[in-house]
Design an enzyme around this catalytic site. Structure first.
Site, mmCIF file in Angstrom:
data_model
loop_
_atom_site.group_PDB
_atom_site.id
_atom_site.type_symbol
_atom_site.label_atom_id
_atom_site.label_comp_id
_atom_site.label_asym_id
_atom_site.label_seq_id
_atom_site.Cartn_x
_atom_site.Cartn_y
_atom_site.Cartn_z
ATOM 1 N N SER A 164 5.687 7.401 -18.297
ATOM 2 C CA SER A 164 6.916 7.134 -19.030
ATOM 3 C C SER A 164 6.952 7.994 -20.291
ATOM 4 O O SER A 164 6.871 9.212 -20.205
ATOM 5 C CB SER A 164 7.025 5.635 -19.337
ATOM 6 N N GLU A 283 12.266 2.595 -9.871
ATOM 7 C CA GLU A 283 12.011 2.649 -11.318
ATOM 8 C C GLU A 283 12.926 1.699 -12.095
ATOM 9 O O GLU A 283 12.500 0.943 -12.967
ATOM 10 C CB GLU A 283 12.240 4.075 -11.823
ATOM 11 N N HIS A 377 9.260 0.656 -12.416
ATOM 12 C CA HIS A 377 8.640 1.493 -13.434
ATOM 13 C C HIS A 377 7.346 0.853 -13.939
ATOM 14 O O HIS A 377 7.288 -0.351 -14.159
ATOM 15 C CB HIS A 377 9.632 1.640 -14.596
#
Length: 462
Positions: A164, A283, A377
Site C-alpha cells: 500500500s 482490493e 487490500h
C-alpha cells in the site's frame, strides 16, 4: 543459557535476544530488547481499527529499525527491508503481523523500518525539506548498506518491499537518485508509483494549518501540541486510497524526487532492479465493505462516480457486462481497484519488458471469511510474513487460514530476494500472473487475466 546476542555496528555494539533460534534486535539504535517508539499517529477509524491493529509505543525517537537474523556471526545472507503501509499516516514496524522470524528462519536478514508519518513526514513547508518520511527510509537503507554485514547480511543483496503506502514509498525510493547502490530488488504489494505536485501538497498543509489556526510553516507546526496536530490532520487530510479525498503522498520536490515516479519508472529508471509486484483480487472491499458503503452504491452512483475520475462509459460497460451477478458497489469497486492499482502496475510491467532486470506479477485471490471481505487490500501480508496464527493477522484473515498458501507465498518472496526469481515466468507479451488462492488449491499461472477489462482502459496511457 543467556539469550543476549550482540552485533557491532559503526555506532558501537547493539544488544538483542535469541528467540526460538533467531536473533532479534529491536529499536536500533537504542539497543533495547523491545520495539522503538512509533511515529506520532492516530488509530484507524472504526471499523478498520478492528481489522488493522496498529500499536502505539510512546516516545520521540521514532526513527528506529528492527533486525531478525538467523546468524549474526555469519555473512552473505539476502536482506529484505520492510516499509509498512498505512496511507502515510498510520502503521509502524511494531505491528505483530510484520514479525520477521519466518524470514530469518528461512535464511533472510529481515529489517523493518519506522519513518515519520502525516504532516511530520509528508507535509510541504517553505522552511523544511519535502518528503522527510522518504528521506528517513533512504537513511535507513544507508544504515543497512553500512551495517547489515554485522548481522550476517550481504549489503549487495538488499530487497526493499512494502504494501500500500509502503509500496508507494518503495516506488519513490526506486525513482530517487539517492537510492543508487542501496537496492538490488524491490517488491510492490498493492501500491503504484505515485507523487503529487508541490502545489497540491501545499494545499493539504494549508488546510491543516487553517484548522489549527497557525501559519503553514514547519516552525509553526512544531509549536503545536502533538495531539491537536493529529486531530487536525485526521479531520483535514483523512482520505483513503479509494475515496478520492485529501491525503498524503510523496511530492515531486526536484531533489529526492526530481520527477513523478510513475513517469520515471515507465521511462526506464530502475530498469536494472528486479521487480515483483501485484495486487489482491478484491482490493476495494477493505474500504467499501466494513462501513456498509458497498450497499449504499446504487445505479446513479455507478453511472456518475466513474466519470468523476475520467473513466469512460464504455470502460464501465465492459465491467458491467462481464460481471452480470455483481452489485453496483462491486462493479464500482472493481473499477476503482483497476484504475488505482492493477492497470498502472500492468502499464509499468509492460514498460519493463525490455529492461535488463526481471519483472514478475502476482495476484492474491484467497478470500477472507471476515465480514465478507474476500481477497481485500492488505490480506496477503500475513501470508507473506508467514504469521497466520498471530491475533493481529487473524483479525483480517480469520482463524484457520491455509498454511500451505502462506508456505507458497512466503517461499516466493524468499526466493525472489535470494535469486531474483520467485518461481514463475517473467513478464512478457503473454502477461503471466501467478495467482494465489483463487481456487483454494495450489498457486497457478494465469496468462492475461481479465484482459478484456484491462484493454478497456486504452487511452489512459495504455
Amino acid at each position: 543459557m543467556d539469550p543476549t546476542v550482540v552485533a557491532v555496528t559503526e555506532y558501537g555494539r547493539v544488544r538483542g535476544r535469541t528467540e526460538n533460534g533467531v536473533a532479534v534486535f529491536r529499536g536500533i539504535p537504542y539497543a533495547a530488547a523491545r520495539f522503538g517508539p512509533t511515529a506520532p499517529k492516530t488509530p484507524y477509524a472504526p471499523p478498520l481499527d478492528r481489522l488493522l491493529p496498529d500499536p502505539e509505543i510512546p516516545g520521540d525517537g521514532c526513527l528506529n529499525l528492527n533486525v531478525w537474523t538467523p546468524d549474526p556471526g555469519g555473512g552473505g545472507l539476502p536482506v529484505m527491508v520492510w516499509i509498512h503501509g498505512g496511507s502515510l499516516r498510520h502503521g509502524s514496524s511494531a505491528v505483530e503481523t510484520y514479525d520477521g522470524a519466518a524470514f530469518a528462519r528461512d535464511g533472510v536478514v529481515l529489517v523493518s523500518v519506522n519513518y515519520r508519518l502525516g504532516m511530520e513526514g509528508f507535509g510541504m513547508f517553505p522552511d523544511a525539506p519535502a518528503n522527510l518520511g522518504l528521506r528517513d527510509q533512504l537513511a535507513a537503507l544507508g544504515w543497512v548498506r553500512r551495517n547489515v554485514a554485522a548481522f550476517g547480511g550481504d549489503p549487495d543483496l538488499v530487497t526493499v518491499f512494502g504494501e500500500s503506502a509502503g509500496a508507494f514509498c518503495v516506488a519513490g525510493l526506486l525513482a530517487s537518485p539517492y537510492s543508487e547502490g542501496l537496492v538490488r530488488r524491490a517488491v510492490l504489494q498493492s501500491g503504484v508509483p505515485s507523487a503529487m505536485t508541490p502545489a497540491r501538497a501545499r494545499r493539504t498543509t494549508r488546510r491543516v494549518a487553517k484548522r489549527l489556526g497557525v501559519a503553514p510553516t514547519a516552525a509553526a507546526f512544531a509549536a503545536v501540541d502533538r495531539g491537536e496536530l493529529l486531530r487536525a490532520q485526521r479531520e483535514s487530510a483523512g482520505g483513503h486510497p479509494m475515496s478520492g479525498g485529501a491525503g498524503f503522498d510523496l511530492v515531486v520536490d526536484g531533489d529526492v524526487l526530481p520527477e513523478d515516479p510513475a513517469r520515471a519508472l515507465v521511462d526506464g529508471r530502475a530498469g536494472g532492479i528486479d521487480l515483483l509486484m501485484g495486487t489482491t483480487t478484491d482490493e476495494y472491499r477493505l474500504w467499501f465493505v466494513p462501513g456498509g458503503t458497498i450497499d449504499r452504491i446504487g445505479p446513479l452512483t455507478l453511472r456518475l462516480a466513474p466519470a468523476r475520475f475520467g473513466v469512460r462509459r464504455r470502460t464501465a460497460a465492459v465491467y458491467r457486462a462481464g460481471r452480470p451477478g455483481a452489485s453496483h458497489g462491486e462493479i464500482l469497486g472493481a473499477l476503482a481497484t483497476d484504475l488505482l492499482l492493477r492497470v498502472p502496475l500492468n502499464r509499468l510491467a509492460d514498460a519493463r519488458r525490455s529492461a535488463p532486470a526481471g519483472t514478475y506479477f502476482y495476484e492474491f485471490g484467497r478470500p477472507s471469511p471476515v465480514l465478507d471481505l474476500r481477497a481485500c487490500h492488505a490480506l496477503e501480508i500475513g501470508f507473506v510474513f508467514d504469521t497466520l496464527r498471530l491475533p493481529a493477522t487473524e483479525a483480517l484473515t480469520g482463524p484457520g487460514a491455509p498454511q500451505p498458501l502462506a508456505d507458497a507465498l512466503h517461499a516466493a518472496w524468499v526466493a525472489f530476494a535470494a535469486t531474483g526469481d520467485p518461481g514463475w515466468p517473467a513478464w512478457d507479451n503473454s502477461r503471466p500472473v501467478m495467482t494465489y488462492g483463487g481456487t483454494g488449491g495450489a498457486p497457478y499461472v494465469v496468462h492475461a487475466p481479465r484482459d478484456d477489462e484491462r484493454r478497456a482502459w486504452a487511452g489512459r496511457g495504455e
